[in-house]
Scaffold this active site. Structure first.
Site, mmCIF file in Angstrom:
data_model
loop_
_atom_site.group_PDB
_atom_site.id
_atom_site.type_symbol
_atom_site.label_atom_id
_atom_site.label_comp_id
_atom_site.label_asym_id
_atom_site.label_seq_id
_atom_site.Cartn_x
_atom_site.Cartn_y
_atom_site.Cartn_z
ATOM 1 N N ARG A 14 0.848 -1.199 0.000
ATOM 2 C CA ARG A 14 0.000 0.000 0.000
ATOM 3 C C ARG A 14 0.885 1.251 0.000
ATOM 4 O O ARG A 14 1.069 1.897 -1.022
ATOM 5 C CB ARG A 14 -0.966 -0.014 1.199
ATOM 6 C CG ARG A 14 -2.165 0.930 1.034
ATOM 7 C CD ARG A 14 -1.881 2.394 1.387
ATOM 8 N NE ARG A 14 -1.547 2.585 2.785
ATOM 9 C CZ ARG A 14 -1.182 3.752 3.290
ATOM 10 N NH1 ARG A 14 -1.070 4.833 2.513
ATOM 11 N NH2 ARG A 14 -0.851 3.860 4.565
ATOM 12 N N ASP A 15 1.496 1.551 1.128
ATOM 13 C CA ASP A 15 2.346 2.739 1.201
ATOM 14 C C ASP A 15 3.587 2.585 0.323
ATOM 15 O O ASP A 15 4.050 3.551 -0.292
ATOM 16 C CB ASP A 15 2.763 2.986 2.655
ATOM 17 C CG ASP A 15 2.670 4.452 3.038
ATOM 18 O OD1 ASP A 15 2.266 5.258 2.190
ATOM 19 O OD2 ASP A 15 2.987 4.792 4.188
ATOM 20 N N GLU A 144 -4.131 10.780 10.375
ATOM 21 C CA GLU A 144 -3.231 11.341 9.372
ATOM 22 C C GLU A 144 -2.575 12.624 9.856
ATOM 23 O O GLU A 144 -3.219 13.490 10.429
ATOM 24 C CB GLU A 144 -3.996 11.601 8.076
ATOM 25 C CG GLU A 144 -3.108 12.074 6.935
ATOM 26 C CD GLU A 144 -3.894 12.444 5.693
ATOM 27 O OE1 GLU A 144 -3.262 12.718 4.655
ATOM 28 O OE2 GLU A 144 -5.149 12.476 5.751
ATOM 29 N N HIS A 207 8.008 7.671 8.590
ATOM 30 C CA HIS A 207 8.564 7.961 7.264
ATOM 31 C C HIS A 207 10.016 8.392 7.448
ATOM 32 O O HIS A 207 10.406 8.861 8.520
ATOM 33 C CB HIS A 207 7.743 9.029 6.532
ATOM 34 C CG HIS A 207 6.530 8.462 5.862
ATOM 35 N ND1 HIS A 207 6.514 8.071 4.550
ATOM 36 C CD2 HIS A 207 5.291 8.188 6.347
ATOM 37 C CE1 HIS A 207 5.319 7.590 4.240
ATOM 38 N NE2 HIS A 207 4.554 7.653 5.315
#
Length: 518
Positions: A14-15, A144, A207
């Protein structure tokens, strides 16, 4: 930390697919999912975003059909949105059972992107949750941009959590969406979340924009995260996510945590993802890079020989790999011995010195010499009788498409320096034509070339050493000479110079015999 269990969610499918230029086909996704769940044994995988395309939905169908037969379908998750149930229906139609619902974890996102108040957004989230659970889906919740949301206005984050408290949420997933956090900030923020809502299970989603993704994962784990997210080979948008291999090894070795991961399949999974994604990892990438278990310096090989001085918990056997010892200009005797042991070859001390001397010479023209190159070098050194009558001092060979090749050479013969040029059909032909001119001046003639064989080691790469074996005929006497070099033409030139030394040696022997006879 010691002994505490933590879950691993892999979001390569997905990511990771948000990596520039990466788009997995249905079959590629299914095969990666199989390896991750059955062999690497990650706890959960996130495989798609809802409502992207019909092809994406069919890929999810294929993965879940396979997983259901294995009893693994509850471990497959799909990202969904607060969209009045459209994502829910998309996931249900694909056979999915878990939705990772994307909510706004920062006030800026809520107000600017959605144009809604916190209470309005929370109400929309709760409505979607009700639709999902009524359709039989389990729900996890992404906040998010949580990292910026928490830094800018933690009261927004806490109030959103309070408004959602009691809702049927499995995991609350806290993303560092733009990769801006440091380990200290991750630890402090995660601790605040856990202490404020002790009944919740929190995931951390990193990230790698600042290169801190793995360090941030460790900080989140130390703070008490129930699960952490990562991808194979650090795939992901911009600088990517945290590397699965790095995360797993550090959680085990640095924090002593319990995981269900089978490390022996990490390299195979990495290779599969490299192949399907078209994104190669660096040779020195921790754990999975091709060079990370290679010792280059001779002193390291010597230390390993004498007492495993350069070994750590990161043994190659742990990952179904093995340690190698590079051969080249930095090699020492211990590096050579390690490679000879691997090949089950025994050499005398004198021959070891000869072979090592040749390895160091070749190392100046080739960045590394592999164990597969070694038999060529041994054969060249041991099977050739080297004489010092002629030495190639300088050589320039030039080849061009559509033009004859040329060669300029300088040779020292018994103390005299001689030069010549030649041209021909290829670099080696030009060299031999130049050499013929010098040999004629010496009153000799080059033997006839009767066979020419070039080969590289089995499985050799394009930068492998080249072995050239040439058969010659000289007045009824047939013999072979061998040359080894990174460059094919210079391997042939090496074999030819050995031939010249033999011819000169025989000529000298004849002259001596004639002198004695006289």
């Amino acid at each position: 930390m010691q002994g505490r269990t933590i879950q691993i969610l892999d979001t390569t499918l997905r990511d990771g697919e948000q990596t520039q230029g990466v788009s997995f086909s249905r079959d590629e996704k299914t095969n990666i999912a199989k390896v991750l769940l059955e062999q690497v044994r990650v706890d959960r995988i996130e495989v798609a975003s809802a409502r992207v395309s019909e092809g994406e939905q069919q890929a999810v169908v294929a993965m879940i059909d396979w997983a259901r037969e294995k009893g693994l379908d509850q471990r497959i998750e799909v990202l969904g949105f607060v969209d009045r149930g459209q994502s829910v229906e998309w996931i249900r139609a694909a056979g999915g059972s878990v939705i990772n619902l994307l909510a706004k974890g920062s006030e800026k996102h809520c107000q600017t992107q959605l144009g809604k108040t916190l209470k309005e957004h929370a109400a929309d989230v709760l409505a979607t949750l009700e639709i999902a659970t009524s359709r039989g889906l389990s729900v996890n919740l992404y906040l998010e941009d949580w990292s910026n949301g928490y830094a800018d206005n933690p009261d927004y984050v806490f109030e959103l959590m309070r408004l959602l408290q009691g809702a049927p949420i499995g995991h609350v997933m806290l993303p560092d969406t733009l990769g801006v956090m440091t380990p200290a900030r991750v630890y402090a923020a995660m601790r605040d979340m856990i202490q404020g809502f002790p009944d919740c299970r929190f995931d951390f989603h990193p990230h790698n924009d600042y290169g801190l993704a793995t360090a941030n994962v460790l900080a989140a784990a130390r703070a008490g995260a129930a699960a952490v997210h990562c991808t194979m080979n650090c795939l992901g948008e911009r600088a990517g996510n945290a590397s699965l291999a790095e995360v797993v090894v550090n959680l085990r070795d640095q924090l002593g945590m319990e995981l269900g991961i089978d490390e022996t399949h990490l390299v195979r999974a990495s290779e599969l993802v490299q192949y399907f994604s078209g994104k190669r990892i660096a040779d020195n990438a921790p754990i999975i890079g091709s060079d990370v278990f290679t010792q280059t310096a001779g002193i390291h090989a010597d230390g390993d020989n004498k007492g495993r001085l350069y070994h750590t918990k990161l043994s190659p056997e742990r990952f179904s790999r093995r340690r190698t010892y590079a051969l080249g200009k930095l090699s020492g005797k211990a590096s050579l011995i390690k490679n000879l042991e691997r090949l089950d070859i025994t050499l005398s001390e004198e021959n070891q010195r000869k072979v090592l001397k040749r390895i160091i010479e070749l190392g100046d023209s080739k960045k590394s010499i592999t164990a597969e190159d070694l038999p060529f070098i041994i054969a060249e050194v041991l099977e050739s009788r080297d004489y010092d009558h002629a030495e190639l001092l300088a050589c320039n060979v030039s080849s061009s498409l559509g033009l004859e090749s040329t060669a300029s050479i300088k040779i020292c013969v018994d103390g005299d320096q001689l030069t010549a040029t030649g041209s021909g059909n290829g670099g080696f032909d030009a060299f031999t034509n130049a050499l013929s001119g010098i040999v004629k001046r010496l009153g000799l003639k080059l033997p006839t070339l009767i066979d020419y064989e070039v080969r590289i080691p089995k499985g050799g790469r394009t930068d492998a050493l080249t072995e050239c074996t040439i058969s010659w005929s000289d007045n009824g006497r047939e013999f072979k000479t061998r040359g080894v070099h990174a460059n094919q033409v210079f391997a042939a030139i090496g074999a030819t110079m050995r031939m010249l030394n033999l011819v000169l040696h025989w000529s000298h022997q004849q002259n001596e015999a004639s002198g004695h006879a006289a």
